[in-house]
Write an enzyme that holds these catalytic residues in place. Structure first.
Site, PDB file in Angstrom:
ATOM      1  N   CYS A 130       0.828  -1.213   0.000  1.00 40.37           N
ATOM      2  CA  CYS A 130       0.000   0.000   0.000  1.00 40.37           C
ATOM      3  C   CYS A 130       0.864   1.265   0.000  1.00 40.37           C
ATOM      4  O   CYS A 130       1.518   1.565  -0.983  1.00 40.37           O
ATOM      5  CB  CYS A 130      -0.971  -0.058   1.175  1.00 40.37           C
ATOM      6  SG  CYS A 130      -2.362   1.059   1.035  1.00 40.37           S
ATOM      7  N   HIS A 131       0.911   2.030   1.097  1.00 38.29           N
ATOM      8  CA  HIS A 131       1.808   3.183   1.175  1.00 38.29           C
ATOM      9  C   HIS A 131       3.190   2.798   1.716  1.00 38.29           C
ATOM     10  O   HIS A 131       4.095   3.628   1.737  1.00 38.29           O
ATOM     11  CB  HIS A 131       1.203   4.289   2.044  1.00 38.29           C
ATOM     12  CG  HIS A 131       0.044   4.979   1.394  1.00 38.29           C
ATOM     13  ND1 HIS A 131      -1.260   4.609   1.631  1.00 38.29           N
ATOM     14  CD2 HIS A 131      -0.013   5.993   0.494  1.00 38.29           C
ATOM     15  CE1 HIS A 131      -2.075   5.386   0.907  1.00 38.29           C
ATOM     16  NE2 HIS A 131      -1.337   6.228   0.213  1.00 38.29           N
ATOM     17  N   GLU A 161      -5.447   7.028  -4.640  1.00 34.30           N
ATOM     18  CA  GLU A 161      -5.230   8.267  -3.858  1.00 34.30           C
ATOM     19  C   GLU A 161      -6.317   9.289  -4.185  1.00 34.30           C
ATOM     20  O   GLU A 161      -6.819   9.976  -3.291  1.00 34.30           O
ATOM     21  CB  GLU A 161      -3.835   8.829  -4.168  1.00 34.30           C
ATOM     22  CG  GLU A 161      -3.215   9.628  -3.046  1.00 34.30           C
ATOM     23  CD  GLU A 161      -2.931   8.822  -1.784  1.00 34.30           C
ATOM     24  OE1 GLU A 161      -3.755   8.927  -0.847  1.00 34.30           O
ATOM     25  OE2 GLU A 161      -1.908   8.134  -1.708  1.00 34.30           O
TER      26      GLU A 161
END
Length: 223
Positions: A130-131, A161
């Protein structure tokens, strides 16, 4: 003796200046943890500031989240190591968990990047979801190249996003930054499970990919 696995979690608790809290995303820790823990691996936790990191996505209706929250490793995550306390030689794998907080304190952390580089150069695995791949953008190898350069990489996409309306809040767009570093960026549609493994680098797109990242790490460790 199996070498340990190091989970990296964010210390950052605010989404820019919009007043929303963030932290590490619980499911992105618990789901890979469950896979690797059941396979007999010991897991340590490190965060940029050490100590008790902020948690996001706190949902104990998810049985895996609940299992993690009630496990012995809960006290380890609440007393996370600082980067200076980590000996890279102890670990077979470094895994960067996501949560929006990671966008603010992973990329510029040179200590964590050095740990990851050493684990990788030692034949180990670098993984993220993910991030979490924000932690990969500035990892350089001994030859001076970026770790992600020329490799298939996956992470939270520009479209995702935009969907959560944080395009103008995060300090950079992860997909764009990885491409700048030479990554061959792969992606599926919104919230689709997508994991890619390329030369001991394993990346997943979003929270839905967290368990699959854990499974991909295990598969690579079993080679």
């Amino acid at each position: 003796m199996k070498k340990k696995i190091l989970f990296v979690i964010t210390s950052h608790d605010k989404k820019g200046d919009i007043g929303e809290n963030t932290g590490y995303y619980l499911g992105e820790v618990s789901h890979p943890w469950e896979v690797l823990h059941k396979a007999g691996y010991e897991i340590d936790f490190v965060s940029p500031k050490g100590g008790t990191p902020p948690v996001d996505g706190f949902d104990l209706k998810d049985p895996v989240n609940k299992e993690f929250w009630e496990s012995k490793d809960k006290s380890k995550i609440d007393n996370s190591l600082t980067p200076s306390q980590v000996n890279p030689a102890d670990y077979s794998t470094i895994f960067y968990a996501g949560g929006h907080g990671a966008m603010w304190d992973f990329a510029e952390n040179t200590e964590l990047a050095n740990i990851a580089s050493k684990i990788y150069e030692n034949g180990g695995i670098v993984a993220a979801v993910c991030h979490g791949p924000s932690g990969l953008v500035n990892i350089k190898l001994n030859d001076g190249k970026y770790l992600v350069d020329g490799k298939k990489i996956n992470a939270f996409t520009n479209e995702e996003e935009a969907e959560v309306k944080l395009t103008n809040v995060v300090p950079f767009l992860l997909e764009d930054k990885l491409k700048e570093r030479g990554a061959k960026f792969e992606k599926s549609g919104l919230w689709q499970n997508h994991v890619v493994t390329d030369q001991r680098v394993i990346t997943g797109q979003n929270p839905q990919s967290a368990k699959s990242v854990g499974e991909a790490i295990l598969k690579e460790l079993n080679k």
